[in-house]
Design an enzyme around this catalytic site. Structure first.
Site, PDB file in Angstrom:
ATOM      1  N   ASP A  10       0.879  -1.175   0.000  1.00  0.00           N
ATOM      2  CA  ASP A  10       0.000   0.000   0.000  1.00  0.00           C
ATOM      3  C   ASP A  10       0.917   1.227   0.000  1.00  0.00           C
ATOM      4  OD1 ASP A  10       0.914   0.253   2.600  1.00  0.00           O
ATOM      5  OD2 ASP A  10      -1.070   0.257   3.534  1.00  0.00           O
ATOM      6  N   CYS A  67       3.081  -3.266   4.063  1.00  0.00           N
ATOM      7  CA  CYS A  67       2.225  -2.142   4.446  1.00  0.00           C
ATOM      8  C   CYS A  67       2.909  -1.449   5.618  1.00  0.00           C
ATOM      9  CB  CYS A  67       0.790  -2.586   4.736  1.00  0.00           C
ATOM     10  SG  CYS A  67       0.581  -3.685   6.142  1.00  0.00           S
ATOM     11  N   THR A  69       2.520  -1.779   8.949  1.00  0.00           N
ATOM     12  CA  THR A  69       2.915  -2.736   9.993  1.00  0.00           C
ATOM     13  C   THR A  69       3.143  -4.149   9.471  1.00  0.00           C
ATOM     14  OG1 THR A  69       0.599  -3.265  10.365  1.00  0.00           O
ATOM     15  CG2 THR A  69       1.556  -1.503  11.740  1.00  0.00           C
ATOM     16  N   HIS A 100       9.879 -23.841   9.424  1.00  0.00           N
ATOM     17  CA  HIS A 100       8.785 -24.490  10.158  1.00  0.00           C
ATOM     18  C   HIS A 100       7.430 -24.361   9.470  1.00  0.00           C
ATOM     19  CE1 HIS A 100      10.809 -24.626  14.383  1.00  0.00           C
ATOM     20  NE2 HIS A 100      11.702 -24.761  13.418  1.00  0.00           N
ATOM     21  N   ASN A 101       7.181 -23.214   8.835  1.00  0.00           N
ATOM     22  CA  ASN A 101       5.842 -22.936   8.316  1.00  0.00           C
ATOM     23  C   ASN A 101       5.746 -22.980   6.796  1.00  0.00           C
ATOM     24  OD1 ASN A 101       6.411 -20.589  10.716  1.00  0.00           O
ATOM     25  ND2 ASN A 101       4.810 -22.112  11.097  1.00  0.00           N
ATOM     26  N   HIS A 135       7.071 -30.765  10.582  1.00  0.00           N
ATOM     27  CA  HIS A 135       6.465 -29.487  10.189  1.00  0.00           C
ATOM     28  C   HIS A 135       5.501 -29.678   9.013  1.00  0.00           C
ATOM     29  CE1 HIS A 135       9.148 -27.591  12.971  1.00  0.00           C
ATOM     30  NE2 HIS A 135      10.201 -28.124  12.360  1.00  0.00           N
ATOM     31  N   ARG A 138       2.234 -30.911  10.311  1.00  0.00           N
ATOM     32  CA  ARG A 138       1.438 -29.843  10.931  1.00  0.00           C
ATOM     33  C   ARG A 138       0.774 -28.958   9.873  1.00  0.00           C
ATOM     34  NH1 ARG A 138       6.381 -29.040  15.193  1.00  0.00           N
ATOM     35  NH2 ARG A 138       5.806 -30.835  16.466  1.00  0.00           N
TER      36      ARG A 138
END
Ligand code: RB5
Length: 144
Positions: A10, A67, A69, A100-101, A135, A138
């Site tokens: 943005d 953006c 934050t 991990h993700n 991982h 999960r």
């Protein structure tokens, strides 16, 4: 690096996105810029949707959203199927979000981070492989 990537921001993230675009191009990456294209005030969900839908549809393996934050961008991006958007603030979260993700969208706060911090996070995020194993089990649980 030779991978294609889609980026978006943005108005709050515009300057950082422009710097990021130059940086990624200098690394030899193919960069698609989903906007915005100036510092005029815009709505971050518009750009989060553009990048997240492209990743969700498999048009791009990875994306980066900026953006003020990084919070709004991550909230919107994570509504798209198959998107794992991670809001990262430092080297540790950047690395963990990949190991991990298996994060496929990196969200950054331009009002939180300076350019050297962004550069460090992006470098780590792009170069860190998913660790798999427990991982992957999960991730399969929440992608189901
Ligand atoms: C824009 O002022 C700001 O709200 C936006 O960039 C972002 O931080 C939202 O999460």
């Amino acid at each position: 690096m030779s991978e294609a990537i889609i980026i978006g921001s943005d108005h709050a993230g515009f300057a950082a996105k422009e710097e990021l675009k130059s940086y990624l191009l200098s690394k030899g990456m193919e960069v698609t810029d989903a906007g915005c294209y100036s510092e005029e005030s815009v709505h971050y969900p518009v750009y989060a949707k553009k990048v997240a839908s492209a990743v969700s549809e498999g048009k791009f393996k990875r994306g980066i959203l900026i953006c003020g934050t990084g919070i709004g961008m991550s909230m919107v991006a994570n509504k798209f199927k198959g998107v794992r958007a991670a809001l990262c603030h430092n080297a540790f979260t950047a690395t963990a979000s990949r190991e991990h993700n298996d994060a496929n969208i990196l969200c950054l706060g331009a009002r939180v981070l300076d350019w050297p911090q962004i550069q460090e996070i992006v470098d780590l995020w792009l170069s860190t492989e998913f660790a798999g194993g427990r991982h992957a089990e999960r991730i399969a649980m929440f992608e189901a």
